[in-house]
Design an enzyme around this catalytic site. Structure first.
Site, PDB file in Angstrom:
ATOM      1  CG  LEU A 132      73.421  95.283  46.785  1.00 15.74           C
ATOM      2  CD1 LEU A 132      73.515  94.884  45.318  1.00 15.74           C
ATOM      3  CD2 LEU A 132      74.373  96.442  47.070  1.00 15.74           C
ATOM      4  CG  HIS A 133      68.292  99.149  50.998  1.00 14.55           C
ATOM      5  ND1 HIS A 133      69.278  98.703  51.840  1.00 14.55           N
ATOM      6  CD2 HIS A 133      67.838 100.304  51.527  1.00 14.55           C
ATOM      7  CE1 HIS A 133      69.411  99.551  52.836  1.00 14.55           C
ATOM      8  NE2 HIS A 133      68.555 100.535  52.678  1.00 14.55           N
ATOM      9  NE  ARG A 134      72.537 102.924  52.640  1.00 13.39           N
ATOM     10  CZ  ARG A 134      71.595 103.252  53.497  1.00 13.39           C
ATOM     11  NH1 ARG A 134      70.667 104.120  53.166  1.00 13.39           N
ATOM     12  NH2 ARG A 134      71.578 102.748  54.707  1.00 13.39           N
TER      13      ARG A 134
ATOM     14  NE  ARG B 145      64.913 102.358  47.074  1.00 19.47           N
ATOM     15  CZ  ARG B 145      64.639 103.524  46.506  1.00 19.47           C
ATOM     16  NH1 ARG B 145      65.004 103.769  45.269  1.00 19.47           N
ATOM     17  NH2 ARG B 145      64.020 104.458  47.171  1.00 19.47           N
TER      18      ARG B 145
END
Ligand code: UD1
Length: 369
Positions: free
Chosen positions: A209-211, A244
């Site tokens: 997950l990074h968006r 992030r």
């Protein structure tokens, strides 16, 4: 025959697996086009950059712009400024610039080159999510509008470009360079023992997950964490955490919660081989990455895509991906479908065959020499 130099630009993690086969293919075709590798430095940590150079055998970049992180405007502006300055001083000035994917570096280098009337070839052209809240969608639209050669990876790309009025002579369907890297690396990946290294003996869900749309909204992120906790009651959850995402989880007090769960394995960002080895053996993948939608489709691994839309619709229409969007309640029943053998199967995608970069090299040689 005399040689022409062309720049090949990479900036962020998903670019590195795309430039590796293009460099190899160009070099295998002699010296008519000599690639000069430019690393913008959008990603700079060893785990986000260096490890990909080592594992994918990408040579040391010829040019490093070292731009680093920043807001979209600041980062894009820094890349334009420093790449333009490189282009103005470069001896020889490149006869063309090849950009890949949809990150800020892709768009910024395209703008710098186009303003100096240097032709640009865009690899992975035409992909559209039709969602302009996604920073990559802006990058795709601008890059394609300014590029001279549009190298397309899946049927939707061609359709989208034609709808936008792009001249057909600029559009070439070449297939998917991500799959070139996957095919090339499969023997090395087979030697990567994920069971031994990560203790994933039996069935596990692999999560990335990074968006911003998933990780920057605290309520959404907490909801996703709750779902991972519920899934962890059924199967092991293996989750390499993007920088992030780690920051956002920590801010929300969620990192410690995940770390305390015995059935959830949080890992640092992984190298290419470890990542693909874990995808290949996973029972199911949960992701918001574009590349993983393609890799799971090629490998036939079920993929629940944590996004409302995709710029890679072939992975949903033909491949193993299901878009989850806001319907997070669908995740558990779909995982149960996977566990009980009811999940859809994939079919081969045309030109995802390990030879896309060779077709790209042939196009560049034909158009630019
Ligand atoms: C970028 C791409 C995205 C791609 C993703 C893969 C854009 C708009 N986004 O998103 O399309 O899917 O890369 O990772 O180009 N950071 C580090 N170390 C690094 C790089 C970044 O710690 O080496 C941290 C910084 O705090 C930075 C943040 O990650 O502010 C975000 O990095 P950035 O390059 O802006 O975007 P990504 O989220 O990585």
């Amino acid at each position: 025959m005399s040689s022409l130099v062309i720049d090949l630009v990479a900036g962020a993690r998903p670019n590195f697996m795309k430039v590796a086969p293009i460099l190899r293919a160009l070099r295998s075709r002699g010296t008519a086009l000599v690639p000069r590798l430019v690393h913008t430095g959008q990603h700079y940590d060893a785990a986000m950059s260096d490890v990909f150079f080592q594992q994918l055998e990408i040579p040391e970049p010829d040019v490093r712009l070292g731009v680093g992180s920043g807001t979209h405007g600041a980062q894009t502006a820094r890349i334009i400024e420093s790449y333009e300055s490189h282009l103005l001083q470069a001896d020889p000035r490149p006869a063309g610039v090849v950009v890949v994917g949809d990150v800020n570096s892709t768009m910024a280098c395209t703008i710098a080159a186009a303003k100096l009337c240097i032709p640009v070839a865009h690899v992975e052209a035409g992909l559209r999510s039709f969602d302009r809240t996604m920073p990559e969608e802006i990058n795709r639209i601008v890059t394609d509008a300014l590029s001279d050669i549009l190298l397309v990876s899946e049927p939707s790309g061609e359709k989208n470009l034609l709808r936008e009025g792009i001249d057909t002579t600029k559009i070439l369907m070449v297939g998917n360079v991500m799959i070139d890297t996957l095919v090339h690396q499969l023997p090395a990946i087979a030697g990567c023992d994920v069971q031994q290294r990560y203790g994933c003996q039996d069935r596990y869900a692999y999560v990335t997950l990074h968006r911003p749309s998933n990780v920057d909204d605290p309520a959404r992120l907490e909801h996703l964490v709750e779902i991972l906790e519920r899934l962890a009651q059924r199967l092991t959850v293996v989750f390499p955490v993007h920088p992030r995402t780690r920051g956002r989880l920590d801010d929300g007090g969620l990192l410690a919660r995940l770390q305390q769960n015995a059935n959830i394995r949080l890992l640092a960002p992984l190298g290419y081989r470890e990542n693909v080895a874990l995808i290949r053996s996973a029972t199911v993948v949960l992701t918001d990455s574009g590349g993983l939608q393609e890799e799971t489709t090629f490998l036939g691994v079920p993929c629940l895509t944590l996004r409302p839309n995709t710029e890679r619709p072939v992975t949903v229409d033909v491949g193993t991906s299901t878009l989850i969007g806001d319907a997070l309640h669908q995740i558990e029943p779909l995982v149960v479908d996977v566990l009980e053998g009811r999940y859809k199967k994939t079919a081969p995608i045309p030109l995802w065959d390990g030879h896309a970069a060779e077709r790209i090299a042939d196009v560049l040689l034909e158009r630019w020499t």
